[in-house]
Write a protein that holds these residues in place. Structure first.
Motif, PDB file in Angstrom:
ATOM      1  N   PHE A  79       1.134  -1.120  -0.204  1.00  0.00           N
ATOM      2  CA  PHE A  79       0.024  -0.163  -0.173  1.00  0.00           C
ATOM      3  C   PHE A  79       1.232   1.191   0.165  1.00  0.00           C
ATOM      4  O   PHE A  79       0.466   2.116  -0.550  1.00  0.00           O
ATOM      5  N   LEU A  80       2.161   1.076   0.042  1.00  0.00           N
ATOM      6  CA  LEU A  80       2.800   2.992  -0.261  1.00  0.00           C
ATOM      7  C   LEU A  80       2.881   2.672  -1.576  1.00  0.00           C
ATOM      8  O   LEU A  80       2.915   3.339  -1.672  1.00  0.00           O
ATOM      9  N   THR A  85      -2.372   1.326  -4.535  1.00  0.00           N
ATOM     10  CA  THR A  85      -3.745   1.676  -3.317  1.00  0.00           C
ATOM     11  C   THR A  85      -4.639   2.008  -4.340  1.00  0.00           C
ATOM     12  O   THR A  85      -5.976   1.871  -3.958  1.00  0.00           O
ATOM     13  N   MET A  88      -6.735  -0.436  -5.937  1.00  0.00           N
ATOM     14  CA  MET A  88      -7.296  -1.510  -4.580  1.00  0.00           C
ATOM     15  C   MET A  88      -8.748  -0.978  -4.711  1.00  0.00           C
ATOM     16  O   MET A  88      -9.580  -1.760  -4.931  1.00  0.00           O
ATOM     17  N   ASP A  89      -8.871   0.225  -4.611  1.00  0.00           N
ATOM     18  CA  ASP A  89      -9.808   1.339  -4.372  1.00  0.00           C
ATOM     19  C   ASP A  89     -10.828   0.924  -5.814  1.00  0.00           C
ATOM     20  O   ASP A  89     -12.095   0.562  -5.650  1.00  0.00           O
ATOM     21  N   ALA A  92     -12.364  -2.628  -4.751  1.00  0.00           N
ATOM     22  CA  ALA A  92     -13.563  -2.610  -4.430  1.00  0.00           C
ATOM     23  C   ALA A  92     -14.966  -2.443  -5.158  1.00  0.00           C
ATOM     24  O   ALA A  92     -15.946  -2.950  -4.837  1.00  0.00           O
ATOM     25  N   ASP A  93     -14.429  -1.775  -5.779  1.00  0.00           N
ATOM     26  CA  ASP A  93     -16.183  -1.387  -6.392  1.00  0.00           C
ATOM     27  C   ASP A  93     -16.456  -2.412  -7.419  1.00  0.00           C
ATOM     28  O   ASP A  93     -18.277  -2.716  -7.600  1.00  0.00           O
ATOM     29  N   ALA A  96     -18.380  -4.770  -5.543  1.00  0.00           N
ATOM     30  CA  ALA A  96     -19.212  -4.614  -4.937  1.00  0.00           C
ATOM     31  C   ALA A  96     -20.592  -5.053  -5.129  1.00  0.00           C
ATOM     32  O   ALA A  96     -21.312  -5.798  -4.718  1.00  0.00           O
ATOM     33  N   GLY A 101     -16.109  -9.628   0.288  1.00  0.00           N
ATOM     34  CA  GLY A 101     -14.903  -9.044   0.955  1.00  0.00           C
ATOM     35  C   GLY A 101     -13.217  -8.941   0.245  1.00  0.00           C
ATOM     36  O   GLY A 101     -13.196 -10.199  -0.866  1.00  0.00           O
ATOM     37  N   LEU A 102     -12.945  -8.272   0.910  1.00  0.00           N
ATOM     38  CA  LEU A 102     -11.593  -8.270  -0.214  1.00  0.00           C
ATOM     39  C   LEU A 102     -10.425  -9.293   1.111  1.00  0.00           C
ATOM     40  O   LEU A 102      -9.828  -8.247   1.630  1.00  0.00           O
ATOM     41  N   LEU A 103     -10.016 -10.451   1.343  1.00  0.00           N
ATOM     42  CA  LEU A 103      -8.781 -10.823   1.611  1.00  0.00           C
ATOM     43  C   LEU A 103      -7.238 -10.763   1.218  1.00  0.00           C
ATOM     44  O   LEU A 103      -7.417 -11.022  -0.233  1.00  0.00           O
ATOM     45  N   LEU A 104      -6.771  -9.969   1.558  1.00  0.00           N
ATOM     46  CA  LEU A 104      -5.192  -9.480   1.488  1.00  0.00           C
ATOM     47  C   LEU A 104      -4.295 -11.293   1.518  1.00  0.00           C
ATOM     48  O   LEU A 104      -4.333 -11.811   2.855  1.00  0.00           O
TER      49      LEU A 104
ATOM     50  N   GLY B  76     -10.408   1.924  -0.336  1.00  0.00           N
ATOM     51  CA  GLY B  76      -8.783   2.307  -1.152  1.00  0.00           C
ATOM     52  C   GLY B  76      -8.939   3.521   0.035  1.00  0.00           C
ATOM     53  O   GLY B  76      -7.474   4.177   0.511  1.00  0.00           O
ATOM     54  N   THR B  85      -1.512   2.987   6.838  1.00  0.00           N
ATOM     55  CA  THR B  85      -1.144   1.872   6.227  1.00  0.00           C
ATOM     56  C   THR B  85       0.454   1.598   6.959  1.00  0.00           C
ATOM     57  O   THR B  85       0.217   0.299   6.946  1.00  0.00           O
ATOM     58  N   LEU B 102      -6.175 -11.618   6.226  1.00  0.00           N
ATOM     59  CA  LEU B 102      -6.636  -9.696   6.585  1.00  0.00           C
ATOM     60  C   LEU B 102      -7.518  -9.234   5.751  1.00  0.00           C
ATOM     61  O   LEU B 102      -7.574  -8.995   4.539  1.00  0.00           O
ATOM     62  N   LEU B 103      -8.713  -9.710   6.655  1.00  0.00           N
ATOM     63  CA  LEU B 103     -10.109  -9.021   6.264  1.00  0.00           C
ATOM     64  C   LEU B 103     -10.770  -7.764   6.044  1.00  0.00           C
ATOM     65  O   LEU B 103     -11.210  -7.441   6.652  1.00  0.00           O
ATOM     66  N   LEU B 104     -10.067  -6.934   4.728  1.00  0.00           N
ATOM     67  CA  LEU B 104     -10.935  -5.854   4.965  1.00  0.00           C
ATOM     68  C   LEU B 104     -12.476  -5.142   4.497  1.00  0.00           C
ATOM     69  O   LEU B 104     -13.102  -6.212   3.698  1.00  0.00           O
ATOM     70  N   SER B 115     -20.611  -8.226   2.495  1.00  0.00           N
ATOM     71  CA  SER B 115     -20.821  -8.993   3.075  1.00  0.00           C
ATOM     72  C   SER B 115     -19.916  -8.547   4.336  1.00  0.00           C
ATOM     73  O   SER B 115     -18.646  -6.735   3.968  1.00  0.00           O
TER      74      SER B 115
END
Lengths: 351, 351
Positions: A79-80, A85, A88-89, A92-93, A96, A101-104, B76, B85, B102-104, B115
């Motif tokens: 995320f640096l 970033t 990811m944004d 996520a959209d 939707a 959910g988003l699992l890292l 995001g 971060t 990790l689930l966001l 979810s």
DNA sequence: GGAGGCTGTCGAATCGATTCGACGGATGCG
DNA sequence: CGCATCCGTCGAATCGATTCGACAGCCTCC
């Protein structure tokens, strides 16, 4: 009293209905009379039941509502990178509509025992990046029969791929520099492979990271002999370090630098200033990404703007489509060349 | 032929062993003879079995290996904040022994069908931030009987809380300014509550965000009458906008600004320069966080360095401990005051 | 040679919910 | 008034793996 949590059967019994009916009250899949619904709801709250256990539900349904996002680096590091970033944004959209959910996840779990591609309850996976680990991650996921999309990496086969016209775009920047009369051009590249330490790239085949290779190829299309220094990561300080190397020899310094990312470019600019060169009068610098580099003002990078958010969104949509039983096609996004004030004519003495 | 995927029973049958034995081969919970192990492994690969279905496994075990991280903003956006971060970084470390992913998650799911806290198969939750939504998120999680840790927010009750000595720390910065002779001091605060639009805070009770409130209290301890302008978010441009407001009236401008984050401070500095003030000769600015603000050079913020990574790690460790059946205590980290070159004596005309 | 101890394997119960076809009763229609 | 519909509810099977106590051999030791 830490007695076992209430289950839906308990609720059903309490409400005087069958488990199936109680289930339906929560899922809403089937019409239920108001009276029944109320009885079930009341029973639930009386028992402190807070809804179906996600674990059981996901077993039965065969869906967990989770999409795995696989990075190659340490999670925090990912995320640096502003591009990631933004991505990811968009991602996520894109997912939707699935309500997922988003699992890292990391591709190469070092801890061994971790939850990984193979052990995480994910419905689909998005592979980000381009390292050599990609293949094994990919195999792991495909073996599980899970829909997968790759962002910026060569997946091969049937795997939908979200990419960029890296080579063409980078060639555009190089052509721009050539049109400005630059002849001595150096390249500051992204890492050549996973675990790379900053250093010169002497052999093109040493580059295993797709993005790096493609952008490099684009630059070399125009400047076949440009020396290439690959940084250890896309950071300003890495660009600064690379720039110091490039500008060390005043007699043989480049008049233009093609950086493979905006952050690297920002660092190169700083190195140039440090060495007493003006940008763009003495040195031209181009970036790649088109992100907003905080604190770079008054410079506006000459760069290639990539639709990072769109890439993420496209990946999310692809995953969504595949989960809905459809097919997802690969998409190749196009970068837009943007001329800023960090590139100018080559110094007269050097034409 | 998209026949149903092989299950562990299929593998067991193929290998001529019982399902329990086959299961044990994969989990390694119980010793198995080499011969048996080999037979099972072979059968598995012959059938294309890639290991236990995570969904089924998690139902049976009662663990999913996933920790939910709940943000209040758009996912995001969360990563635009360097502090978050870093925190994620530490959090990833902290849950590593758990081998958990990790689930966001967002606290207030707008899509409705998503979810969320209530429907995601998580073993524990980490609540980040401090908005008003916190309480409901908290209730949702606790009702499910899931271990939960709160970072920077008042959880109340038994919930372990990872916090900062916000008030004391901020007071330190304010005292520093007072010692330098500043009398006209303004505060640029973080958002006062969820959905806040930039504007003056006239009534302290309007502040529902814990961090904002605590830091504000610390500043007001020293400067009870300082006007407070709360930005809409922790961004440089928000700080810039706030700064423009503060410096609009040249006759009544502050000689020092206490910003509640480094990014805001960076923006304020930019606004000061824009208005023709020198920092720190004409205006002193203090930040909060101690992050590296890219492009702020040659300034080095006078700020309070918070151990963001440690906070994340502590949260992860707390969650790990609770999942292991232990108790987790609240932790309050301490900020370290760091004097940079953005604060100096109040202008002589203003003493 | 028999008792006791290990090892490794097996059976069967269980985790908690969802789903689909069947069924009973009320309603609509001719 | 009788038959076809429709709506809501119920039973029972199923999702796929894990776990724990029981048990069968086999080895050791007296």
């Amino acid at each position: 009293m830490s007695t076992r949590r209430a289950t839906i059967s308990d609720v059903a019994r309490e409400a005087g209905v069958s488990p199936s009916t109680a289930s339906v009250v929560f899922s809403g899949k089937t019409p239920v009379s108001d009276a029944t619904r109320r009885r079930v709801i009341d029973a639930a709250s009386a028992l402190g039941y807070t809804g179906p256990d996600p674990r059981a539900a996901s077993l039965r349904r065969g869906r967990s509502g989770i999409v795995g996002v696989v990075f190659e680096e340490h999670l925090g590091t990912a995320f640096l990178d502003p591009v990631k970033t933004l991505m990811m944004d968009g991602l996520a959209d894109g997912v939707a509509p699935l309500g997922a959910g988003l699992l890292l996840l990391r591709d190469h779990d070092p801890s061994g025992t971790g939850s990984s591609l193979t052990t995480a309850p994910i419905d689909a996976a998005v592979l980000v990046g381009c390292s050599g680990h990609l293949r094994e991650s990919l195999d792991a996921v495909r073996a599980r029969g899970i829909p997968v999309v790759v962002i910026e990496g060569d997946a091969g086969g049937e795997v939908p791929r979200i990419g960029l016209d890296n080579r063409e775009a980078q060639r555009q920047a190089a052509s721009h520099l050539r049109a400005l009369g630059h002849r001595r051009v150096a390249i500051v590249a992204l890492p050549a492979r996973a675990g790379w330490e900053a250093g010169w790239i002497l052999d093109g085949t040493a580059v295993t990271v797709d993005v790096t290779r493609e952008r490099l190829a684009g630059a070399l299309d125009v400047y076949p002999d440009a020396p290439t220094y690959a940084a250890a990561g896309s950071f300003i300080d890495q660009g600064l370090a690379a720039g110091r190397v490039l500008f060390a020899d005043r007699a043989d310094r480049p008049t233009a630098v093609i950086a493979q990312s905006d952050l690297l470019a920002a660092g190169v600019i700083r190195a140039a200033e440090e060495a007493g060169y003006r940008v763009p009068e003495d040195v031209s610098v181009t970036g790649f990404d088109g992100i907003v580099v905080d604190g770079l003002a008054p410079y506006e990078l000459t760069t290639l703007v990539q639709p990072a958010t769109d890439k993420g969104r496209a990946a999310g949509e692809a995953v969504t489509a595949m989960l809905d039983g459809g097919e997802a096609a690969s998409i190749r996004f196009t970068c837009e060349f943007r001329e800023g004030n960090t590139s100018g004519p080559a110094p007269a003495t050097d034409r």
